[in-house]
Design a protein around this motif. Structure first.
Motif, mmCIF file in Angstrom:
data_model
loop_
_atom_site.group_PDB
_atom_site.id
_atom_site.type_symbol
_atom_site.label_atom_id
_atom_site.label_comp_id
_atom_site.label_asym_id
_atom_site.label_seq_id
_atom_site.Cartn_x
_atom_site.Cartn_y
_atom_site.Cartn_z
ATOM 1 N N VAL A 10 0.862 -1.202 0.071
ATOM 2 C CA VAL A 10 -0.087 0.026 -0.028
ATOM 3 C C VAL A 10 1.032 1.256 -0.073
ATOM 4 O O VAL A 10 1.675 1.429 0.909
ATOM 5 N N ASP A 11 0.607 1.980 -0.915
ATOM 6 C CA ASP A 11 1.202 3.486 -1.142
ATOM 7 C C ASP A 11 0.691 4.391 0.034
ATOM 8 O O ASP A 11 -0.368 4.575 0.215
ATOM 9 N N VAL A 12 1.847 4.580 0.988
ATOM 10 C CA VAL A 12 1.267 5.613 1.953
ATOM 11 C C VAL A 12 1.876 7.000 1.892
ATOM 12 O O VAL A 12 2.439 7.381 2.671
ATOM 13 N N ARG A 13 1.463 7.463 0.906
ATOM 14 C CA ARG A 13 1.897 8.949 0.702
ATOM 15 C C ARG A 13 0.746 10.012 0.864
ATOM 16 O O ARG A 13 -0.368 9.299 0.635
ATOM 17 N N PRO A 14 1.082 10.903 1.490
ATOM 18 C CA PRO A 14 -0.112 11.942 1.715
ATOM 19 C C PRO A 14 -0.814 12.542 0.486
ATOM 20 O O PRO A 14 -0.150 12.720 -0.525
ATOM 21 N N ILE A 15 -2.235 12.518 0.555
ATOM 22 C CA ILE A 15 -2.768 12.911 -0.723
ATOM 23 C C ILE A 15 -2.997 14.536 -0.494
ATOM 24 O O ILE A 15 -3.435 15.317 0.531
ATOM 25 N N GLU A 16 -2.683 15.037 -1.793
ATOM 26 C CA GLU A 16 -2.775 16.603 -1.620
ATOM 27 C C GLU A 16 -3.794 16.873 -2.261
ATOM 28 O O GLU A 16 -4.193 16.671 -3.338
ATOM 29 N N ARG A 17 -4.311 17.866 -1.602
ATOM 30 C CA ARG A 17 -5.657 18.443 -1.974
ATOM 31 C C ARG A 17 -5.409 19.881 -2.598
ATOM 32 O O ARG A 17 -4.642 20.618 -2.025
ATOM 33 N N VAL A 18 -5.846 20.108 -3.723
ATOM 34 C CA VAL A 18 -5.881 21.213 -4.239
ATOM 35 C C VAL A 18 -6.948 22.325 -3.565
ATOM 36 O O VAL A 18 -8.028 21.967 -3.796
ATOM 37 N N GLY A 19 -6.730 23.456 -3.098
ATOM 38 C CA GLY A 19 -7.707 24.194 -2.815
ATOM 39 C C GLY A 19 -7.657 24.249 -1.112
ATOM 40 O O GLY A 19 -6.648 25.217 -0.688
ATOM 41 N N HIS A 20 -8.606 23.980 -0.636
ATOM 42 C CA HIS A 20 -8.686 24.343 0.977
ATOM 43 C C HIS A 20 -8.026 23.454 1.665
ATOM 44 O O HIS A 20 -8.076 22.312 1.698
ATOM 45 N N ARG A 21 -7.268 24.165 2.773
ATOM 46 C CA ARG A 21 -6.367 23.380 3.562
ATOM 47 C C ARG A 21 -6.978 23.693 5.186
ATOM 48 O O ARG A 21 -7.669 24.600 5.408
ATOM 49 N N LEU A 22 -7.279 22.671 5.846
ATOM 50 C CA LEU A 22 -7.764 23.013 7.347
ATOM 51 C C LEU A 22 -6.607 23.612 7.984
ATOM 52 O O LEU A 22 -5.497 23.682 7.888
ATOM 53 N N ARG A 23 -6.989 24.609 9.002
ATOM 54 C CA ARG A 23 -6.211 25.412 9.769
ATOM 55 C C ARG A 23 -6.768 25.542 11.117
ATOM 56 O O ARG A 23 -7.966 25.375 11.248
ATOM 57 N N VAL A 24 -6.032 25.988 12.128
ATOM 58 C CA VAL A 24 -6.656 26.028 13.341
ATOM 59 C C VAL A 24 -6.844 27.693 13.494
ATOM 60 O O VAL A 24 -6.102 28.424 13.329
#
Length: 191
Positions: A10-24
Motif C-alpha cells: 500500500v502506497d502511504v503517501r499523503p494525498i494533496e488536495r488542491v484548494g482548501h486546507r484545514l487550519r486552526v
C-alpha cells in the motif's frame, strides 16, 4: 495449483488536495442567534392552527343545530300533512258528497236505467227521477263521519250534514249529557 498468499503493498503517501486546507483558529466563531422571523412564523403557525380548529368546531356545532331545527320542521310538516290528508278524506267521503249534492238540488233516482249501445234502447223502468230523492243526505247519516262533523255545506256556510242545522246548534246537539240522577246514584239490581 497451489494457492499462495499475495501481499499487497500500500502506497502511504499523503494525498494533496488542491484548494482548501484545514487550519486552526485562534478563537471560536460566535454562535448565530436565531432570527426573529423564524420565531414569528412559528407562533403565527400555532395561532393559525388553533384558530382553524376553533372555526371547524363552531361550524360543526352550528351544523348540528341546523339539523335539529330541520328535523323539527320535518316532524311538524309530517303532522300537518297527515291532518290535511284526513281533511281530504272527510271532504271526499260519500256522506259529504251526497249532502252537498242534495244541497245543490240534485236528487238520486230510485230505479236505474241503462242505455244499450248496440241499438240505442233504454233498459229499465224508463221513469225519470221524482222531485224527492231516495236518499236523505242532509239528515243524520246512518253511519256517522267524525271527519266532516261541523264542516259547512257548499250552499250554506251555516249548515252542515246534520239535517240542515247550523254548525253551532249541531255542536250543542252532539254533546252527550249524562243521565239525570233523581234518586241517588244508579246501582245494578242483583239477586
Amino acid at each position: 495449483m497451489s494457492i499462495q498468499a499475495q501481499t499487497a503493498v500500500v502506497d502511504v503517501r499523503p494525498i494533496e488536495r488542491v484548494g482548501h486546507r484545514l487550519r486552526v483558529l485562534a478563537e471560536a466563531r460566535p454562535r448565530r442567534r436565531p432570527r426573529l422571523v423564524f420565531g414569528i412564523v412559528a407562533v403565527a403557525g400555532a395561532v393559525a392552527i388553533g384558530g382553524i380548529q376553533m372555526g371547524l368546531s363552531i361550524l360543526t356545532t352550528q351544523g348540528a343545530y341546523e339539523v335539529r331545527e330541520l328535523t323539527s320542521q320535518q316532524r311538524s310538516m309530517t303532522w300537518e300533512k297527515q291532518i290535511l290528508q284526513e281533511e281530504i278524506a272527510g271532504l271526499s267521503s260519500p256522506q259529504f258528497l251526497a249532502a252537498n249534492a242534495a244541497a245543490l238540488g240534485l236528487v238520486a233516482g230510485g230505479a236505474p236505467n241503462y242505455l244499450q249501445l248496440s241499438d240505442g234502447k233504454t233498459l229499465g223502468s224508463g221513469a225519470g227521477a221524482s222531485d224527492r230523492s231516495s236518499i236523505e243526505a242532509l239528515k243524520r247519516a246512518a253511519v256517522g263521519n267524525a271527519l266532516v262533523s261541523g264542516v259547512p255545506l257548499v250552499t250554506d256556510p251555516e249548515a252542515s250534514i246534520a239535517s240542515g242545522v247550523s254548525v253551532d246548534e249541531q255542536l250543542l246537539l252532539n254533546t252527550p249529557t249524562p243521565p239525570a240522577i233523581t234518586d241517588g246514584l244508579p246501582t245494578p239490581t242483583t239477586h
